[in-house]
Design a protein around this motif. Sequence first.
Motif, mmCIF file in Angstrom:
data_model
loop_
_atom_site.group_PDB
_atom_site.id
_atom_site.type_symbol
_atom_site.label_atom_id
_atom_site.label_comp_id
_atom_site.label_asym_id
_atom_site.label_seq_id
_atom_site.Cartn_x
_atom_site.Cartn_y
_atom_site.Cartn_z
ATOM 1 N N ALA A 1 0.835 -1.196 0.000
ATOM 2 C CA ALA A 1 0.000 0.000 0.000
ATOM 3 C C ALA A 1 0.877 1.257 0.000
ATOM 4 O O ALA A 1 2.110 1.179 0.068
ATOM 5 C CB ALA A 1 -0.920 -0.017 1.223
ATOM 6 N N TYR A 2 0.204 2.404 -0.083
ATOM 7 C CA TYR A 2 0.916 3.674 -0.016
ATOM 8 C C TYR A 2 1.874 3.675 1.173
ATOM 9 O O TYR A 2 1.503 3.211 2.244
ATOM 10 C CB TYR A 2 -0.094 4.827 0.138
ATOM 11 C CG TYR A 2 0.556 6.176 0.297
ATOM 12 C CD1 TYR A 2 0.895 6.911 -0.819
ATOM 13 C CD2 TYR A 2 0.847 6.687 1.564
ATOM 14 C CE1 TYR A 2 1.517 8.149 -0.683
ATOM 15 C CE2 TYR A 2 1.474 7.918 1.703
ATOM 16 C CZ TYR A 2 1.802 8.642 0.575
ATOM 17 O OH TYR A 2 2.435 9.857 0.705
ATOM 18 N N PRO A 3 3.104 4.148 1.016
ATOM 19 C CA PRO A 3 3.689 4.905 -0.096
ATOM 20 C C PRO A 3 4.399 4.072 -1.150
ATOM 21 O O PRO A 3 5.288 4.585 -1.834
ATOM 22 C CB PRO A 3 4.664 5.827 0.611
ATOM 23 C CG PRO A 3 5.175 5.014 1.748
ATOM 24 C CD PRO A 3 3.989 4.198 2.209
ATOM 25 N N PHE A 4 4.036 2.805 -1.297
ATOM 26 C CA PHE A 4 4.499 1.961 -2.405
ATOM 27 C C PHE A 4 6.021 1.799 -2.407
ATOM 28 O O PHE A 4 6.680 1.920 -3.443
ATOM 29 C CB PHE A 4 4.024 2.535 -3.744
ATOM 30 C CG PHE A 4 2.595 2.997 -3.734
ATOM 31 C CD1 PHE A 4 1.557 2.111 -3.464
ATOM 32 C CD2 PHE A 4 2.266 4.336 -3.955
ATOM 33 C CE1 PHE A 4 0.235 2.534 -3.443
ATOM 34 C CE2 PHE A 4 0.959 4.772 -3.927
ATOM 35 C CZ PHE A 4 -0.065 3.877 -3.671
ATOM 36 N N ARG A 5 6.567 1.487 -1.253
ATOM 37 C CA ARG A 5 8.023 1.342 -1.158
ATOM 38 C C ARG A 5 8.547 0.167 -1.984
ATOM 39 O O ARG A 5 9.730 0.130 -2.327
ATOM 40 C CB ARG A 5 8.448 1.204 0.302
ATOM 41 C CG ARG A 5 8.239 2.485 1.113
ATOM 42 C CD ARG A 5 8.877 2.422 2.489
ATOM 43 N NE ARG A 5 8.728 3.695 3.180
ATOM 44 C CZ ARG A 5 7.726 4.013 3.986
ATOM 45 N NH1 ARG A 5 6.762 3.124 4.199
ATOM 46 N NH2 ARG A 5 7.658 5.191 4.555
ATOM 47 N N SER A 6 7.680 -0.761 -2.329
ATOM 48 C CA SER A 6 8.110 -1.893 -3.160
ATOM 49 C C SER A 6 8.581 -1.432 -4.537
ATOM 50 O O SER A 6 9.283 -2.174 -5.235
ATOM 51 C CB SER A 6 6.973 -2.902 -3.315
ATOM 52 O OG SER A 6 5.855 -2.327 -3.963
#
Length: 279
Positions: free
Chosen positions: A210-215
Motif C-alpha cells: 500500500a501507499y507509499p508503495f516502497r516496493s
Amino acid sequence: MTAAERTEEHTVEIVDAQIHLWQGDGAPPHHRQQPYLIEDALAGMDAAGVQRAVNCPAIWDSAAHTYAVEAAVRHPDRFATLGWFPLDEHAGPASVDALLALPGMLGLRFMLAAPDAIAALTSGGLEWLWEAAQRHEAPVALMVLPEHLPLLDGIAGRFPGMRLLVDHLAVLPFLALPQAAAHFDGLLALAARPNIAVKASGVPSMATDAYPFRSTHDVLRRTFDAFGPERMFWGTDITRMRCTWRECVTAFTEEIPWLGGRDLELVMGRALRTWIGWH
C-alpha cells in the motif's frame, strides 16, 4: 533534512505526464467506467496540488481529440495534448501535419500493442511517421510491449532529432512486481540514446504494498540512475489508479528519500515541459 523540508525548500511545479480526458462510454475495465471530464480533472488536480497535465486523448472515445482541443483552449495553462490518429491505410505525413496544427497539440502518442500496429512497428512500416515527427521536432510517446523495446533503440538512432517517451516504464497495466519489471534490463539499455526518455507513470499499479508503495523504490532508483532527472517524468494515468491523485504526488515528493532539490523539480514536471516544449 526531512522530505517535507526538501519539498518546501524548492517550489515544485507538478506536471502530470499522462492523463486521459473523455466524454463517451467504452472505457476498458482497468480504467474508471464513467467519463472523465475537464471539470473532474481540474478538481482532482487542484486537490492534489497538480498545476498541469498532459492529456493523451482516450483511444476508446472517437470524440476525444475534439475534447482535447476544448480543454487546451479553455485552460491552456493546465492542459496540453499528445495526440494520435489511426495507423491505417489513410495515415501518412499529412496526418501528422494536421494533428500538430490543432491548438494545444504538442506531440504524438501511440499505443503499438494491437496486431496491426505491431506489424507496422516490426516491419519498419512506420518510418514515415518517425520522419514526420523529426521534421516537426515533435515528441512521440509510445506504449509498446516489452519485447519490442529493442526496436526503439534503432528508431532513436535513425532519427536523432525525434524525442521519444516510453509510457509507464513499459510496464503492462495488469502486472505487479517482480514480473512487472522483468524487462528492465532492456528498458534501461535505452538510456544510452539521449533522445529517449521514460514516463514514471502509473507506478502504484505495479506495487505489491500500500501507499507509499516502497516496493517500487528500487525500480525507480534504477530508472533514475540510468536516465537521470532530465529524462524521467512523473505521471499518474489517474483514471486507472486505485489510490488518490495526492498519494501519487506525495509518493514521490515526500516518500523517496533520495529524490529532492533540483532533481525533484525536474522529475515532477520541469524536465517534461522542456522535453515536450510546453513553454
